[in-house]
Design a protein around this motif. Structure first.
Motif, short mmCIF file in Angstrom:
data_model
loop_
_atom_site.label_atom_id
_atom_site.label_comp_id
_atom_site.label_asym_id
_atom_site.label_seq_id
_atom_site.Cartn_x
_atom_site.Cartn_y
_atom_site.Cartn_z
N GLU A 214 -91.17 91.08 75.47
CA GLU A 214 -91.69 90.85 74.26
C GLU A 214 -90.70 91.16 73.04
OE1 GLU A 214 -95.81 92.68 72.20
OE2 GLU A 214 -94.18 93.99 72.35
N LYS A 215 -89.98 92.15 73.44
CA LYS A 215 -88.67 92.49 72.33
C LYS A 215 -87.92 91.55 72.21
CE LYS A 215 -91.36 96.24 71.94
NZ LYS A 215 -92.35 96.23 70.95
N ARG A 266 -77.78 93.15 69.22
CA ARG A 266 -79.06 92.51 69.43
C ARG A 266 -79.57 93.23 70.78
NH1 ARG A 266 -80.00 86.56 68.32
NH2 ARG A 266 -80.77 87.22 66.19
N LEU A 267 -78.87 93.05 71.71
CA LEU A 267 -79.15 93.43 73.08
C LEU A 267 -79.26 95.14 73.04
CD1 LEU A 267 -79.74 92.92 76.20
CD2 LEU A 267 -77.31 93.65 76.46
N GLY A 271 -83.10 96.62 73.59
CA GLY A 271 -83.27 97.88 74.63
C GLY A 271 -84.03 99.07 73.90
N THR A 272 -83.49 99.47 72.68
CA THR A 272 -83.98 100.62 72.24
C THR A 272 -85.36 100.59 71.81
OG1 THR A 272 -81.78 101.14 70.89
CG2 THR A 272 -83.99 101.98 69.92
N GLU A 273 -85.94 99.23 71.28
CA GLU A 273 -87.33 99.22 71.01
C GLU A 273 -88.15 98.91 72.09
OE1 GLU A 273 -88.30 96.06 68.28
OE2 GLU A 273 -86.73 96.59 66.54
N ALA A 274 -87.66 98.55 73.43
CA ALA A 274 -88.50 98.48 74.54
C ALA A 274 -88.53 99.89 75.04
CB ALA A 274 -87.61 97.41 75.50
N ARG A 275 -87.68 100.69 75.08
CA ARG A 275 -87.60 102.21 75.60
C ARG A 275 -88.41 102.80 74.70
NH1 ARG A 275 -85.47 106.55 73.59
NH2 ARG A 275 -84.17 105.39 72.14
N VAL A 276 -88.40 102.82 73.37
CA VAL A 276 -89.34 103.66 72.63
C VAL A 276 -91.02 103.26 73.08
CG1 VAL A 276 -90.39 103.86 70.30
CG2 VAL A 276 -87.99 104.00 70.74
#
Length: 311
Positions: A214-215, A266-267, A271-276
């Motif tokens: 999704e991210k 961007r990667l 990763g940051t948005e998915a981890r949160v």
């Protein structure tokens, strides 16, 4: 002298349980996953503006009173195979939609309020005759003149004998949840399929791959073709910590550059948005590693599709 007859002991009243499968179907990007998430009250199916974001049969469970609703979100039925080299993927997605429709008790046919095109007609044609089907007119908030819906509704009833008509905005959780009362009478009286409190039949590993995907789609927009996917290479639980390693699979070297971005920015953001979001979902810390690999032709390779988790 005759003994007095003791009063009859009333039979205990046993609450009757209802349970059934409810398919959510419609053309791509009509709001099916948004509707499912609104019904459940939290995200179980990923969303983005990109068509064909949902690629799997996603089952979400809601138990209310004596009734258990088992919702099945499906990929949008793909009628326009415009992406070269994605034939196997498209066939897989369409097969998923068709297999679901044969199994369920009720169908929620989702369209945009006031609109019905060829893509919608092709999905409607898949609904088995006699299957209770509820017309869900989504995106009602975008209709400026509600009076225009009356002739549209009449034309829809001429197309198919819908059991009921429900106009709503799937983005409004309260609005979406009106469907529980509409669907409940169509579910058979039978024991529940799942324990009370069950949210989905999908694993944490699967949910991790979906949220990363999704991210990926949200942060690349139209730059990246939908023939990109995410494969979980490692998923380890260490107490409250989850260590996840995942590969983003793309078709071309140029796509790899799009995902990575300038200096890897961007990667890093994907990763940051998915981890949160994963930490919020799993209620614990997540250590996430992401890699990007080029696998040309994967979306038209049935064996590789299977190895990537497409049923």
């Amino acid at each position: 002298m005759t003994e007095p007859i003791p009063p009859a002991i009333p039979e205990p009243v046993v609450a009757t349980q209802r349970c059934g499968l409810v398919a959510i179907v419609g053309r791509p990007n009509v709001g099916k996953s948004t509707l499912l998430n609104g019904l459940i009250g939290q995200k179980v199916s990923i969303t983005s503006r990109k068509a064909q974001t949902t690629r799997h049969r996603i089952t979400a469970v809601h138990t209310e009173g004596d009734t258990q609703f088992v919702f099945v979100d499906t990929p949008g039925f793909q009628t326009r195979h415009t992406v070269k080299g994605a034939g196997a993927l498209n066939r897989n997605l369409n097969k998923t939609v068709q297999s679901v429709l044969g199994d369920v008790d009720v169908v929620l046919f989702v369209v945009e309020a006031g609109r019905f095109g060829l893509d919608d007609a092709k999905v409607l044609a898949l609904v088995p005759p006699g299957k209770p089907t509820i017309l869900v007119a989504n995106k009602l908030d975008l209709v400026h003149r509600r009076a225009e819906l009356a002739p549209w509704l009449k034309s829809m009833q001429e197309r198919h004998p819908f059991s009921q008509f429900v106009p709503l905005a799937a983005t409004d959780e309260k609005d979406a949840r009106r469907l529980f009362g509409v669907v409940q009478p169509y579910l058979p009286e039978q024991p529940w399929y799942y324990e009370e409190g069950t949210l989905t039949d999908r694993s944490e590993r699967f949910m991790a791959s979906e949220i990363i995907r999704e991210k990926l789609f949200r942060l690349t927009g139209d730059e990246l073709p939908y023939t990109s996917t995410v494969v979980i290479d490692q998923f380890k639980e260490e107490g409250a910590l989850r260590r996840i390693a995942a590969t983003i699979v793309v078709e071309r070297d140029s796509h790899k550059g799009i995902v990575i971005g300038e200096k890897g920015d961007r990667l890093k953001r994907i990763g940051t948005e998915a981890r949160v979001e994963l930490e919020r979902l799993f209620d614990g810390k997540v250590f996430l590693e992401l890699w990007v690999k080029v696998r040309s032709g994967w979306a038209d390779d049935a064996a590789r599709l299977k190895s990537y988790g497409y049923e």
